[in-house]
Motif scaffolding. Structure first.
Motif, PDB file in Angstrom:
ATOM      1  N   TYR A 285       0.843  -1.201   0.000  1.00  0.00           N
ATOM      2  CA  TYR A 285       0.000   0.000   0.000  1.00  0.00           C
ATOM      3  C   TYR A 285       0.880   1.253   0.000  1.00  0.00           C
ATOM      4  O   TYR A 285       0.634   2.196  -0.760  1.00  0.00           O
ATOM      5  CB  TYR A 285      -0.902  -0.028   1.231  1.00  0.00           C
ATOM      6  N   ASP A 286       1.912   1.239   0.861  1.00  0.00           N
ATOM      7  CA  ASP A 286       2.821   2.393   0.924  1.00  0.00           C
ATOM      8  C   ASP A 286       3.582   2.587  -0.385  1.00  0.00           C
ATOM      9  O   ASP A 286       4.028   3.705  -0.693  1.00  0.00           O
ATOM     10  CB  ASP A 286       3.821   2.211   2.076  1.00  0.00           C
TER      11      ASP A 286
ATOM     12  N   TYR B  46      14.536   1.661   9.327  1.00  0.00           N
ATOM     13  CA  TYR B  46      14.422   2.797   8.409  1.00  0.00           C
ATOM     14  C   TYR B  46      13.115   3.542   8.688  1.00  0.00           C
ATOM     15  O   TYR B  46      12.025   2.963   8.614  1.00  0.00           O
ATOM     16  CB  TYR B  46      14.461   2.299   6.962  1.00  0.00           C
ATOM     17  N   ASP B  47      13.217   4.837   9.018  1.00  0.00           N
ATOM     18  CA  ASP B  47      12.041   5.656   9.343  1.00  0.00           C
ATOM     19  C   ASP B  47      11.525   6.307   8.066  1.00  0.00           C
ATOM     20  O   ASP B  47      11.981   7.370   7.653  1.00  0.00           O
ATOM     21  CB  ASP B  47      12.407   6.722  10.383  1.00  0.00           C
ATOM     22  N   LYS B  48      10.567   5.649   7.446  1.00  0.00           N
ATOM     23  CA  LYS B  48      10.040   6.079   6.155  1.00  0.00           C
ATOM     24  C   LYS B  48       9.460   7.492   6.210  1.00  0.00           C
ATOM     25  O   LYS B  48       9.710   8.331   5.336  1.00  0.00           O
ATOM     26  CB  LYS B  48       8.971   5.082   5.705  1.00  0.00           C
TER      27      LYS B  48
ATOM     28  N   ASN C  17       3.372  11.102   3.444  1.00  0.00           N
ATOM     29  CA  ASN C  17       2.505  10.474   2.445  1.00  0.00           C
ATOM     30  C   ASN C  17       3.306   9.930   1.267  1.00  0.00           C
ATOM     31  O   ASN C  17       4.434  10.351   0.996  1.00  0.00           O
ATOM     32  CB  ASN C  17       1.473  11.485   1.916  1.00  0.00           C
ATOM     33  N   SER C  18       2.669   9.004   0.543  1.00  0.00           N
ATOM     34  CA  SER C  18       3.281   8.449  -0.662  1.00  0.00           C
ATOM     35  C   SER C  18       3.129   9.427  -1.829  1.00  0.00           C
ATOM     36  O   SER C  18       2.504  10.482  -1.702  1.00  0.00           O
ATOM     37  CB  SER C  18       2.594   7.123  -1.012  1.00  0.00           C
TER      38      SER C  18
ATOM     39  N   ARG D 165      -1.125   8.841  -0.339  1.00  0.00           N
ATOM     40  CA  ARG D 165      -1.602   7.929   0.699  1.00  0.00           C
ATOM     41  C   ARG D 165      -0.810   8.146   1.991  1.00  0.00           C
ATOM     42  O   ARG D 165       0.434   8.172   1.953  1.00  0.00           O
ATOM     43  CB  ARG D 165      -1.429   6.471   0.271  1.00  0.00           C
ATOM     44  N   PRO D 166      -1.473   8.277   3.132  1.00  0.00           N
ATOM     45  CA  PRO D 166      -0.729   8.340   4.400  1.00  0.00           C
ATOM     46  C   PRO D 166       0.033   7.033   4.609  1.00  0.00           C
ATOM     47  O   PRO D 166      -0.560   5.949   4.541  1.00  0.00           O
ATOM     48  CB  PRO D 166      -1.828   8.515   5.454  1.00  0.00           C
TER      49      PRO D 166
END
Length: 659
Positions: free
Chosen positions: A38-39, A77-79, A86-87, A91-92
């Protein structure tokens, strides 16, 4: 191609505690894979599950080499910190901690990754045994390159050497669990970019939620969002407040709470326990079950399921309050506490509404199964009285019983109880009428007389059973003690006009024990006399009842000696108490005639002799016959006329009664 093209840097304790040992089932692990897809802005995630392998394919943006090493193969890893909240599609991001990829190691020992981005293809294999050996030697682990077997777009992950205990869940059951872990599946966070998941070629959606399929009452926060087709058993739906209030803050939630018809509908061996309220944030599960933490212990709790989407639990700029496996929330956080209090108050607010709704629906079911119950409802005043009566029937219908035959008795008891309460209310109305006109009084009196007859008929049924037991005891030649207890409980068997006066009855006591302060007034022989039953009627008559075994033949002299002794002893005691001329009656209950009664004129002689101390003889057979005839006559007559009795009798006789 460089030997060290791909590199995994992870501590062994991290691999164990945040990967292999953290996740206990396939649903939780595959949820991490779905969240990653989803991300990555996937529109479709395809899961193919067999006994030998699990394949996860998405059509997302894929990964270039630097992204593989710096993001996917880097634990922690802190995306959101690096890429923003958001992407590219808006998308959150669901991911936050950067450890979700380790979940794969908890269900498989061999993991293949195939990914492509802008024509750049990469594929490699990771082996948990080799990873562990390498890390124990203090070296980084380099996944081995393998031939590319992915798609033209996105990422394909293959899990092999599955850990059977954790992947034993069937695809059907897994579909149900995944459906309960995401709110975005089948919906678009951005309406232009839908997100769908299939498992073995079948799409996942609301239709897979067995809890929704069983819900009959639905409460939705703020607005209706659940499609009617997802709830085939739905009878009523409502909108309720979506505002969660905390100190200086007002947050909003979406989602729903539902109630099913039976608790057993929320227990499913395949899809797991569904008697839960799950909490989601950013479209995915963040609290597996909050229901047990709400301090809500009403009956409704066993019938509840639900889903709450609370975005404020995972907001940017606020602390991360999800645990490492993202299945639970940190409980002492203000946001967690506020949500818990909101849900507890919400459940309390709908508890009474649910009870009324449930009883109304069960009442309808009861009438369908027992048309005789409709006859009773039709006999009641229209409006709230009938509605209340139907809810009472629903309460009985909702009780889960092993034997449906027992329900008929419950219906009968409920009807009589309702009519008794209505009698009280009618009496209150009668007492408060401002004018006594025939038009107002006669309907009330008619109801009262019908109920009085029904109540007495109920008593008569019970007394006929008591009479039958007395006959059984006498025929079986039971010991005096058995007969004594039975008659003591049911003195009306001796005389239907006797009514027990509180505190005046005794069973098998010596007069000396009963009258300790007057014991000196009795002779030794008198004080030892053991009376079977002593009783005083409301008219002030003192009764001594002496029982004899039903097959024993007594002589008149025995009765005279015993009767005289009891009468004189009791008279002395009562006179000492200030009763100068007590009326004392001695009754002997026998199974066979007195010996002298067989002589010519013997019966008259026995009667005359016993009358000398106000004594008499009763026989078991005569007691049974007289009592039975007296009550049966009324029973037969009243049963033909009594409306409520007829309704009760007909309950359960219809062909529509549930077997």
């Amino acid at each position: 191609m460089s030997k060290n093209k791909y590199v995994l840097k992870v501590d062994l304790r991290v691999l164990d505690n945040l990967g292999i040992k953290l996740y206990s089932n396939a649903a939780a692990v595959l949820s991490e894979a779905v969240a990653n897809a989803y991300d990555a802005d996937s529109n479709l995630v395809v899961l193919e599950i067999t006994d030998e392998q699990i394949v996860i394919t998405d059509d997302g943006v894929g990964m270039a080499l630097d992204e593989l090493n710096d993001r996917f193969l880097t634990v922690g890893y802190d995306k959101r910190n690096v890429e923003g909240p958001n992407s590219k599609k808006g998308r959150p991001f669901m991911g936050r901690k950067g450890i979700g990829k380790l979940a794969l190691f908890s269900i498989a020992d061999e993991i293949e990754v195939h990914t492509t981005k802008k024509g750049e293809r990469h594929s490699f294999l990771m082996d948990t045994i080799k990873i562990r050996e390498t890390i124990e030697q203090g070296r980084d682990y380099f996944p081995g390159p393998i031939p590319f077997a992915g798609e033209k777009k996105g990422t394909r992950i293959v899990l092999r050497r599955l850990k059977k205990k954790r992947t034993a869940t069937a695809a059907k059951a897994l579909r149900k669990r995944i459906a309960r872990r995401f709110s975005v599946i089948g919906h678009a966070a951005n309406k232009d970019h839908p997100f769908d998941v299939t498992i073995n070629d079948e799409p996942v959606g609301h239709q897979d939620r067995d809890d929704l399929r069983s819900v009959e009452f639905l409460w939705e926060f703020g607005e209706k969002a659940i499609e009617g087709a997802a709830c085939p058993k739905l009878k009523r739906r409502f909108e309720i407040s979506d505002e969660v209030k905390s100190t200086g803050e007002i947050w909003r939630v979406t989602g729903w709470l539902g109630a099913v018809a039976k608790p057993s509908q929320l227990r499913d061996g395949d899809s797991g326990e569904m008697n839960q309220i799950v909490v989601l944030s950013r479209g995915r599960l963040i609290q597996e079950n909050v229901l047990d933490k709400l301090g809500f212990n009403r009956i409704m709790k066993s019938y509840v399921t639900g889903q709450v989407d609370a975005e404020f639990l995972d907001m940017e700029g606020l602390d991360d309050i999800a645990t490492s496996d993202r299945q639970r929330l940190i409980e002492d956080d203000d946001r967690t506490a506020a949500l818990g209090e909101f849900l507890r108050k919400t459940l309390l607010s709908i508890q009474d509404q649910w009870t009324q709704l449930r009883n109304e629906e069960r009442g309808k079911d009861a009438i369908k199964e027992n048309p005789a119950l409709q006859d009773w409802l039709d006999s009641l005043p229209e409006g709230e009285v009938q509605n209340s009566a139907q809810r009472v029937l629903g309460l009985v219908r909702g009780i889960e019983l092993q034997d449906e035959v027992d329900r008929r008795q419950l219906y009968s008891s409920a009807i009589l109880a309702f009519e008794r309460l209505r009698l009280k209310e009618s009496s209150h109305v009668l007492a408060n009428l401002d004018e006594l006109t025939a038009a107002r009084v006669l309907p009330l009196l008619t109801d009262l007389s019908v109920l009085e007859g029904s109540m007495y008929l109920d008593i008569v049924r019970g007394r006929l059973d008591v009479i039958g037991k007395l006959k059984q005891f006498a025929d079986n030649k039971e010991k005096e003690k058995v007969l004594q207890k039975h008659l003591f409980k049911n003195l009306w068997l001796l005389d239907a006009g006797w009514e027990r006066a509180s505190g005046s009855d005794r069973v098998e006591q010596t007069l000396k024990k009963q009258y300790k302060e007057f014991g000196k007034a009795l002779t030794e022989n008198q004080s030892k006399g053991r009376i079977d039953i002593r009783y005083m009627t409301n008219a002030g008559e003192h009764m001594i009842i002496e029982l004899k075994k039903s097959d024993r033949v007594l002589k008149l002299g025995e009765l005279v000696d015993q009767g005289t002794k009891y009468a004189n002893a009791l008279k002395k005691c009562l006179q000492t108490m200030g009763i100068p001329n007590p009326h004392i009656t001695i009754v002997f209950v026998l199974g066979r005639p007195v010996a002298e009664a067989a002589d010519p004129g013997g019966s008259e002689q026995v009667e005359k002799t016993l009358a000398g101390f106000n004594g008499r003889v009763e026989y078991y057979d005569a007691l049974v016959l007289n009592a039975y005839e007296q009550y049966k006559e009324y029973f037969d007559r009243a049963a033909k006329k009594d409306k409520i009795a007829q309704i009760i009798e007909s309950i359960g006789k219809s062909e529509k009664v549930k077997k």
